[in-house]
Design a protein around this motif. Structure first.
Motif, PDB file in Angstrom:
ATOM      1  N   PHE A 557       0.834  -1.206   0.000  1.00  0.00           N
ATOM      2  CA  PHE A 557       0.000   0.000   0.000  1.00  0.00           C
ATOM      3  C   PHE A 557       0.863   1.248   0.000  1.00  0.00           C
ATOM      4  CE2 PHE A 557       0.673  -1.514   4.330  1.00  0.00           C
ATOM      5  CZ  PHE A 557       1.177  -0.393   4.955  1.00  0.00           C
ATOM      6  N   GLU A 558       0.218   2.349  -0.295  1.00  0.00           N
ATOM      7  CA  GLU A 558       0.839   3.666  -0.225  1.00  0.00           C
ATOM      8  C   GLU A 558      -0.085   4.607   0.530  1.00  0.00           C
ATOM      9  OE1 GLU A 558       1.471   4.902  -4.218  1.00  0.00           O
ATOM     10  OE2 GLU A 558       3.163   3.539  -4.562  1.00  0.00           O
ATOM     11  N   TRP A 559       0.505   5.590   1.168  1.00  0.00           N
ATOM     12  CA  TRP A 559      -0.274   6.589   1.889  1.00  0.00           C
ATOM     13  C   TRP A 559      -0.984   7.512   0.902  1.00  0.00           C
ATOM     14  CZ3 TRP A 559      -1.624   7.538   6.839  1.00  0.00           C
ATOM     15  CH2 TRP A 559      -2.114   8.803   7.157  1.00  0.00           C
ATOM     16  N   MET A 560      -2.220   7.922   1.251  1.00  0.00           N
ATOM     17  CA  MET A 560      -2.936   8.929   0.476  1.00  0.00           C
ATOM     18  C   MET A 560      -3.363  10.057   1.404  1.00  0.00           C
ATOM     19  SD  MET A 560      -5.446   7.020  -2.288  1.00  0.00           S
ATOM     20  CE  MET A 560      -5.839   8.579  -3.106  1.00  0.00           C
ATOM     21  N   ASP A 561      -3.195  11.274   0.950  1.00  0.00           N
ATOM     22  CA  ASP A 561      -3.694  12.420   1.705  1.00  0.00           C
ATOM     23  C   ASP A 561      -5.227  12.374   1.723  1.00  0.00           C
ATOM     24  OD1 ASP A 561      -3.267  15.255   2.841  1.00  0.00           O
ATOM     25  OD2 ASP A 561      -4.682  15.576   1.193  1.00  0.00           O
ATOM     26  N   ARG A 562      -5.831  12.628   2.890  1.00  0.00           N
ATOM     27  CA  ARG A 562      -7.281  12.521   3.023  1.00  0.00           C
ATOM     28  C   ARG A 562      -8.007  13.465   2.060  1.00  0.00           C
ATOM     29  NH1 ARG A 562     -10.573  10.353   7.110  1.00  0.00           N
ATOM     30  NH2 ARG A 562      -8.698   9.955   8.352  1.00  0.00           N
ATOM     31  N   LYS A 563      -7.513  14.678   1.934  1.00  0.00           N
ATOM     32  CA  LYS A 563      -8.157  15.641   1.038  1.00  0.00           C
ATOM     33  C   LYS A 563      -8.104  15.155  -0.400  1.00  0.00           C
ATOM     34  CE  LYS A 563      -8.108  20.549  -0.215  1.00  0.00           C
ATOM     35  NZ  LYS A 563      -7.443  21.866   0.008  1.00  0.00           N
ATOM     36  N   GLU A 564      -6.941  14.621  -0.795  1.00  0.00           N
ATOM     37  CA  GLU A 564      -6.792  14.083  -2.152  1.00  0.00           C
ATOM     38  C   GLU A 564      -7.743  12.906  -2.376  1.00  0.00           C
ATOM     39  OE1 GLU A 564      -3.493  11.547  -4.767  1.00  0.00           O
ATOM     40  OE2 GLU A 564      -2.988  12.307  -2.762  1.00  0.00           O
ATOM     41  N   PHE A 565      -7.858  12.020  -1.368  1.00  0.00           N
ATOM     42  CA  PHE A 565      -8.747  10.865  -1.486  1.00  0.00           C
ATOM     43  C   PHE A 565     -10.196  11.312  -1.686  1.00  0.00           C
ATOM     44  CE2 PHE A 565     -11.619   7.706   0.231  1.00  0.00           C
ATOM     45  CZ  PHE A 565     -11.120   6.509  -0.253  1.00  0.00           C
ATOM     46  N   ILE A 566     -10.652  12.261  -0.874  1.00  0.00           N
ATOM     47  CA  ILE A 566     -12.034  12.732  -0.960  1.00  0.00           C
ATOM     48  C   ILE A 566     -12.284  13.410  -2.306  1.00  0.00           C
ATOM     49  CG2 ILE A 566     -13.730  14.315   0.016  1.00  0.00           C
ATOM     50  CD1 ILE A 566     -13.274  11.807   1.687  1.00  0.00           C
ATOM     51  N   GLN A 567     -11.335  14.193  -2.766  1.00  0.00           N
ATOM     52  CA  GLN A 567     -11.498  14.866  -4.059  1.00  0.00           C
ATOM     53  C   GLN A 567     -11.614  13.856  -5.197  1.00  0.00           C
ATOM     54  OE1 GLN A 567      -8.084  17.505  -4.158  1.00  0.00           O
ATOM     55  NE2 GLN A 567      -9.224  19.209  -3.244  1.00  0.00           N
ATOM     56  N   GLN A 568     -10.772  12.826  -5.163  1.00  0.00           N
ATOM     57  CA  GLN A 568     -10.851  11.788  -6.199  1.00  0.00           C
ATOM     58  C   GLN A 568     -12.185  11.056  -6.135  1.00  0.00           C
ATOM     59  OE1 GLN A 568      -7.648   9.030  -6.683  1.00  0.00           O
ATOM     60  NE2 GLN A 568      -6.047  10.578  -6.488  1.00  0.00           N
ATOM     61  N   ALA A 569     -12.638  10.750  -4.921  1.00  0.00           N
ATOM     62  CA  ALA A 569     -13.909  10.036  -4.767  1.00  0.00           C
ATOM     63  C   ALA A 569     -15.065  10.878  -5.301  1.00  0.00           C
ATOM     64  CB  ALA A 569     -14.130   9.681  -3.300  1.00  0.00           C
ATOM     65  N   GLU A 570     -15.091  12.162  -4.937  1.00  0.00           N
ATOM     66  CA  GLU A 570     -16.163  13.036  -5.413  1.00  0.00           C
ATOM     67  C   GLU A 570     -16.120  13.195  -6.924  1.00  0.00           C
ATOM     68  OE1 GLU A 570     -15.446  16.509  -3.078  1.00  0.00           O
ATOM     69  OE2 GLU A 570     -16.728  15.840  -1.413  1.00  0.00           O
ATOM     70  N   CYS A 584      -7.431   6.381   8.306  1.00  0.00           N
ATOM     71  CA  CYS A 584      -6.551   7.058   7.368  1.00  0.00           C
ATOM     72  C   CYS A 584      -6.955   6.637   5.957  1.00  0.00           C
ATOM     73  CB  CYS A 584      -5.081   6.716   7.637  1.00  0.00           C
ATOM     74  SG  CYS A 584      -4.710   4.946   7.530  1.00  0.00           S
ATOM     75  N   CYS A 585      -6.265   7.151   4.956  1.00  0.00           N
ATOM     76  CA  CYS A 585      -6.561   6.837   3.558  1.00  0.00           C
ATOM     77  C   CYS A 585      -5.338   6.187   2.925  1.00  0.00           C
ATOM     78  CB  CYS A 585      -6.941   8.093   2.790  1.00  0.00           C
ATOM     79  SG  CYS A 585      -8.377   8.946   3.467  1.00  0.00           S
ATOM     80  N   LEU A 586      -5.543   5.051   2.266  1.00  0.00           N
ATOM     81  CA  LEU A 586      -4.451   4.283   1.681  1.00  0.00           C
ATOM     82  C   LEU A 586      -4.807   3.861   0.267  1.00  0.00           C
ATOM     83  CD1 LEU A 586      -3.705   1.886   4.697  1.00  0.00           C
ATOM     84  CD2 LEU A 586      -2.482   4.004   4.126  1.00  0.00           C
ATOM     85  N   LYS A 587      -3.768   3.657  -0.533  1.00  0.00           N
ATOM     86  CA  LYS A 587      -3.938   3.110  -1.871  1.00  0.00           C
ATOM     87  C   LYS A 587      -3.371   1.696  -1.874  1.00  0.00           C
ATOM     88  CE  LYS A 587      -2.918   5.704  -5.364  1.00  0.00           C
ATOM     89  NZ  LYS A 587      -2.090   6.467  -6.355  1.00  0.00           N
ATOM     90  N   LEU A 588      -4.212   0.695  -2.184  1.00  0.00           N
ATOM     91  CA  LEU A 588      -3.738  -0.687  -2.287  1.00  0.00           C
ATOM     92  C   LEU A 588      -3.149  -0.881  -3.676  1.00  0.00           C
ATOM     93  CD1 LEU A 588      -6.546  -2.808  -0.578  1.00  0.00           C
ATOM     94  CD2 LEU A 588      -4.645  -1.547   0.450  1.00  0.00           C
TER      95      LEU A 588
END
Length: 712
Positions: A557-570, A584-588
């Motif tokens: 996995f890799e770390w993801m910034d929470r703001k970046e994760f939410i923006q991508q999801a939206e 936290c937010c992670l990229k598998l």
């Protein structure tokens, strides 16, 4: 000498009966004995609860919805997995198409994600509005027991504290509305739940009985829950068990038109040499992928099969392996796990020639397969998974083959040790075979946590009782009757439970009370993830949640910034409210070939906490040993969160063996600053969330090591 023991299971036939008066069935349909008995129990005003224990494949679903199809009974049905709810939605729609009921009931399926999308799409102000709106539209609502329970635990209400008192909406604003809309509540595959969920549902049923009387409850299960039956008996709730096997309503050979075949003959194989470790099933599948599994599909063209395992990581690795050897021959391989997106889950059961999955598919899903490989972690799990094969006669003249991947010491108990119940090469009926598997001498003891309802389930009861005291004008006798029933059933004093709640609040452990009032446990270690391990999924379905321990053990996995994760999801049109409480937010980005060895670490001395024998809300925990981008940031996230946990001064392997902890019990190795030497075995065990409360009930009266005082 063969590498497998084998037995042969006879076909199963269920007795059919004359159609009851006033019931109109589709052409060429007939009812099984248990279906008629269930309908008559629904119509009997002297019965509150029905247990239907018909065999897998014998039409328990039709028994459940026969009242809706023939008598217009409004029904809320709950299912432990989303996959089973999806499967049953299709099944109920088929019943509606066949029966053509006069009232034309509307059918809706509901889970947390669907509810969030419904609220957003319809611009509703709250979950309460969404639930009310949906229940008004649906005469048949298929959901999960979590939502059913939380409705009756007064969630989804607008509440606030003022001057030490609870203000806002009345407790009955939602539950009474829902309960008015439905006359039958169904709990399917209820045996998969533990005593914690039994206590939750019992509290909810007692609330309904004392506020909106006259409702019916149906439990569909391979075996009725003995703990729940005991609670019903002690509280005066009237129940009836419908058990076709006990009433000799099954036979195992052709016996004329009165008997309908519900299970095909099956050859069941037991590999003899599997070690009791995580890798043995995986290694067997790799070794036999062509010589056994692929060969079956080549010998019997048109076959369909499933492999059901415990590990998501094993499924993912094996899915790729089987694709490489199956797909060049035009055979489709699909996966279905807790990390599989909704689109692929829905398609996988229909499209796959070989389906690989975990517990998402072993509970009740109606497979059309004639080949099965499965792990069986305990007797109930074995019978549940084995029940997926042989339900349909589509494959004749092809045979039906199943392979049980269980440790060799269990195989030896079945076939070799004195008084073993099975003989290699013999033929058995399903009832005799099921009794053999369920024998206490075969599988190791698995703890049922029977003290949990008294210790922590009654916390829920006290909270319900408190709300009923506030509703005394609407329900004058409810508070008194509920209190008497709970005290009789759980063997508690409700005022002592108030004291236990107040003590936790005084110790600033409100999170412990919240945990006791949760259904399956809080998701305090769940992470928001963007899943790149299956690039065939639509982008909007790659945004998921998954627990941190599972990620650390099995994934890269890799770390993801929470703001970046939410923006991508939206950007992908994903509703993001379910990620608000994520750790936290992670990229598998991949999965590990070898399970990662890691442990929790506490930077101070943990011995006093371990000796206290109390559930804690603990900050400062960290992770030791995993490799992966972002581990320091994960440590910051874990360390800063107050986690409900229970710590034992016994190592995990000892506790699992001594206490019979279930395979997926959330208990992990823990070291502190005095025991962090990586060469030593971790001396402590830490359990989280609901598992923390359950472990505490087992150790509550145990004496700590070195006689350092009794747990109080």
């Amino acid at each position: 000498m063969s590498e497998n023991y084998s037995i042969y299971l006879k076909p199963v036939y269920s007795e059919t009966v004359a159609t009851p008066k006033g019931v109109k069935l589709p052409n060429n349909w007939s009812l099984s004995w248990h279906q008629r008995e269930t309908l008559e129990a629904f119509r009997d005003p002297s019965i509150d609860v029905v247990f239907n224990t018909a065999m897998t494949g014998d039409g328990k679903s039709l028994a459940a919805f026969l009242g809706a199809m023939t008598d217009g009974v409004s029904t809320m049905a709950t299912y432990p997995t989303n996959e089973l709810a999806r499967d049953q939605e299709k099944q109920v729609q088929k019943y509606k198409d066949e029966f053509q009921p006069d009232k034309n009931p509307q059918i809706y399926r509901l889970n947390a994600a669907i509810l969030e999308d419904f609220i957003e799409t319809n611009q509703l102000p709250s979950k309460q509005s969404g639930l009310t709106n949906l229940s008004n539209q649906a005469e048949i609502l298929l959901t999960n027991p979590d939502i059913f329970y939380y409705i009756h635990d007064f969630r989804y209400l607008r509440r606030f504290k003022k001057d030490g008192k609870t203000k806002g909406e009345n407790a009955n604003k939602l539950f009474s509305k829902i309960d008015d809309n439905y006359n039958l509540f169904i709990f399917d595959e209820f045996h998969v739940f533990s005593s914690a969920q039994v206590a939750s549902i019992f509290n909810a049923i007692l609330l309904i009985k004392n506020t909106v009387p006259g409702k019916k409850f149906l439990f569909l299960s391979a075996t009725p829950d003995e703990l729940l039956i005991k609670f019903f008996e002690k509280s005066g709730i009237r129940y009836k068990e419908i058990n076709p096997a006990k009433e000799q309503k099954y036979c195992f050979s052709e016996s004329g038109n009165q008997w309908r075949q519900i299970s095909q003959p099956i050859a069941l194989f037991f590999p003899q040499s599997l070690e009791p470790n995580l890798a043995s099933s995986y290694d067997w599948l790799i070794k036999n992928s062509e010589s056994v599994i692929l060969k079956f599909f080549q010998d019997y063209p048109g076959s369909k099969g499933a492999i059901i395992l415990n590990s998501i990581a094993a499924v993912k690795k094996l899915a790729q392996h089987f694709k490489e050897i199956f797909e060049p021959l035009g055979l489709k391989v699909r996966e279905n796990t807790g990390l599989t997106g909704e689109t692929e889950k829905a398609a996988s059961v229909v499209e796959a020639d070989l389906l690989l999955g975990t517990s998402t598919i072993d509970v009740g899903v109606d497979f059309r397969i004639n080949f099965l490989v499965f792990e069986g972690t305990d007797s109930g799990n074995f019978i549940q998974r084995f029940g997926r094969i042989g339900r349909h006669k589509d494959f004749h003249p092809h045979p039906y083959h199943a392979y049980a991947l269980i440790p060799k010491f269990i195989v030896q108990r079945l076939f070799e040790i004195d008084s073993h119940p099975l003989q290699d090469g013999e033929i058995y009926d399903r009832v005799t075979f099921t009794q053999a598997i369920r024998s206490p001498a075969i599988y190791p003891f698995v703890n049922q946590f029977n003290q949990y309802p008294k210790r922590w389930g009654a916390i829920q009861s006290a909270c319900v009782h408190q709300e009923l005291r506030r509703l005394n004008h609407q329900y004058p006798d409810a508070e008194k009757n509920f209190k008497e029933a709970i005290e009789a059933a759980l063997d508690v004093n409700i005022w002592h439970k108030y004291h236990q709640i107040n003590q936790c609040l005084e110790e600033k452990k409100k999170k412990v009370i919240d945990e006791a009032r949760s259904f399956r446990g809080s998701s305090q270690l769940d992470c928001a993830i963007y899943d790149e391990t299956n690039l065939e999924e639509p982008d909007n379905e790659r945004f998921k949640t998954y627990n941190l321990p599972g990620i650390l053990s099995n994934f890269k996995f890799e770390w993801m910034d929470r703001k970046e994760f939410i923006q991508q999801a939206e950007k992908s049109k994903v509703t993001t409210t379910r990620f608000q409480e994520a750790l936290c937010c992670l990229k598998l980005i991949g999965y590990r070939e070898v399970r990662e060895d890691w442990r929790f670490y506490y930077p101070e001395d943990i011995s006093d906490i371990a000796k206290s024998g109390k559930v804690q809300v603990l900050k400062g925990l960290e992770i030791r040993q995993p490799h992966g981008s972002g581990i320091n940031r994960i440590n910051d996230a874990v360390s800063g969160r107050g986690l409900v946990c229970f710590i034992s001064d016994c190592d995990r392997a000892y506790l699992r063996a001594k206490l019979g902890l279930p395979i997926h019990f959330q208990a992990y190795s823990l070291v502190d600053k005095h025991s962090s030497d990586e060469k030593k075995s971790p001396p402590y065990t830490i359990a989280f969330s609901k598992s923390a409360l359950m472990l505490e009930t087992l150790l509550w009266f145990r004496k700590p090591k070195k006689d350092e005082g009794w747990i109080c």
